[in-house]
Design an enzyme around this catalytic site. Structure first.
Site, PDB file in Angstrom:
ATOM      1  N   ASP A 124       0.605   8.784  -0.097  1.00 10.00           N
ATOM      2  CA  ASP A 124      -0.635   9.875   0.297  1.00 10.00           C
ATOM      3  C   ASP A 124      -1.100  10.239  -1.239  1.00 10.00           C
ATOM      4  O   ASP A 124      -0.529   9.894  -2.297  1.00 10.00           O
ATOM      5  CB  ASP A 124      -0.138  10.864   1.019  1.00 10.00           C
ATOM      6  CG  ASP A 124       0.820  11.886   0.545  1.00 10.00           C
ATOM      7  OD1 ASP A 124       1.515  11.539  -0.491  1.00 10.00           O
ATOM      8  OD2 ASP A 124       0.874  12.919   1.432  1.00 10.00           O
ATOM      9  N   LYS A 126      -0.999   3.712   5.299  1.00 12.22           N
ATOM     10  CA  LYS A 126      -0.145   4.760   5.342  1.00 12.22           C
ATOM     11  C   LYS A 126       0.157   5.335   6.813  1.00 12.22           C
ATOM     12  O   LYS A 126       1.304   5.781   6.665  1.00 12.22           O
ATOM     13  CB  LYS A 126      -0.985   5.892   4.541  1.00 12.22           C
ATOM     14  CG  LYS A 126      -0.280   7.032   4.097  1.00 12.22           C
ATOM     15  CD  LYS A 126      -1.022   8.340   3.929  1.00 12.22           C
ATOM     16  CE  LYS A 126      -1.607   8.964   4.997  1.00 12.22           C
ATOM     17  NZ  LYS A 126      -2.221  10.365   5.013  1.00 12.22           N
TER      18      LYS A 126
END
Length: 222
Positions: A150, A132
């Site tokens: 997320d 991420k």
């Protein structure tokens, strides 16, 4: 090269909903971008590492003093975690994050002359970073097409019926299959904003949502 995870079949109707989702986000958030405040790729990397399990608001409140003290990787590489901790104390998990920041700054200096590399695997290899983080940094700093999954992106992908996966990496693959590559970065930011402002986890504002007509979970609360 980091391999993408395999994923299961897409939810029924996902390919029909995907362009509708994108159109709604384009109407609602035409200028969607990261809400983390940064001036350089290094500042973005640090802010993204700090944002794990923390709000962008808390990160943005802490980083001005942090960047004044350590404006680049060379400066931060000379710091000990104990030097960094007081500057980020308001952020969750600040002790672990201080250790990661000190270590990643040293690696940036040792391996990349103090610069954040425009390379996915190299960013993933940094302490405190991951898939991420790499997607956020490379897409916002270097224009790399990516979808950083997320909490908001994963939750909305499942709620809107774009993925059934709970693993963020597998959600990422599903979204990449559904949306044009050139809109991946916008999609990431648009979904985050929608999750914060309208499709709120415990009290989704379905009556105010442009996606209510095709969302399979309209009116459903957690």
């Amino acid at each position: 090269m980091t391999r993408k995870p395999q994923t299961a079949r897409l939810p029924a109707g996902a390919r029909t909903r995907a362009p509708q989702v994108l159109s709604a986000l384009e109407v609602l958030y035409p200028d969607a971008r990261t809400e983390l405040e940064f001036r350089t790729p290094f500042e973005l990397l640090v802010a993204t590492v700090l944002s794990a399990q923390a709000t962008d608001v808390s990160v943005n409140a802490a980083t001005p003093a942090l960047f004044a003290a350590y404006p680049d990787a060379h400066a931060m590489s000379r710091a000990e975690p104990e030097d960094i901790e007081p500057l980020i104390r308001r952020i969750g998990l600040y002790r672990a994050k201080a250790r990661n920041l000190a270590a990643l700054a040293r690696l940036l200096v040792e391996r990349h002359d103090g610069e954040v590399p425009n390379d996915f695997d190299a960013v993933v290899a940094l302490p405190g970073a991951g898939r991420k983080t790499a997607n956020v940094v490379l897409s916002n700093a270097y224009g790399y097409p990516a979808i950083a999954v997320d909490t908001h992106v994963g939750r909305l992908a499942r709620r809107i019926g774009l993925s059934t996966q709970t693993n963020p990496d597998k959600v990422e693959v599903d979204l990449q299959r559904l949306f044009p590559r050139e809109r991946w970065v916008f999609l990431h930011h648009g979904l985050i904003l929608h999750g914060r402002r309208v499709c709120i986890a415990r009290r989704p504002l379905c009556e105010n949502c442009l996606m209510a007509s095709f969302c399979p979970k309209v009116g459903v609360t957690l």
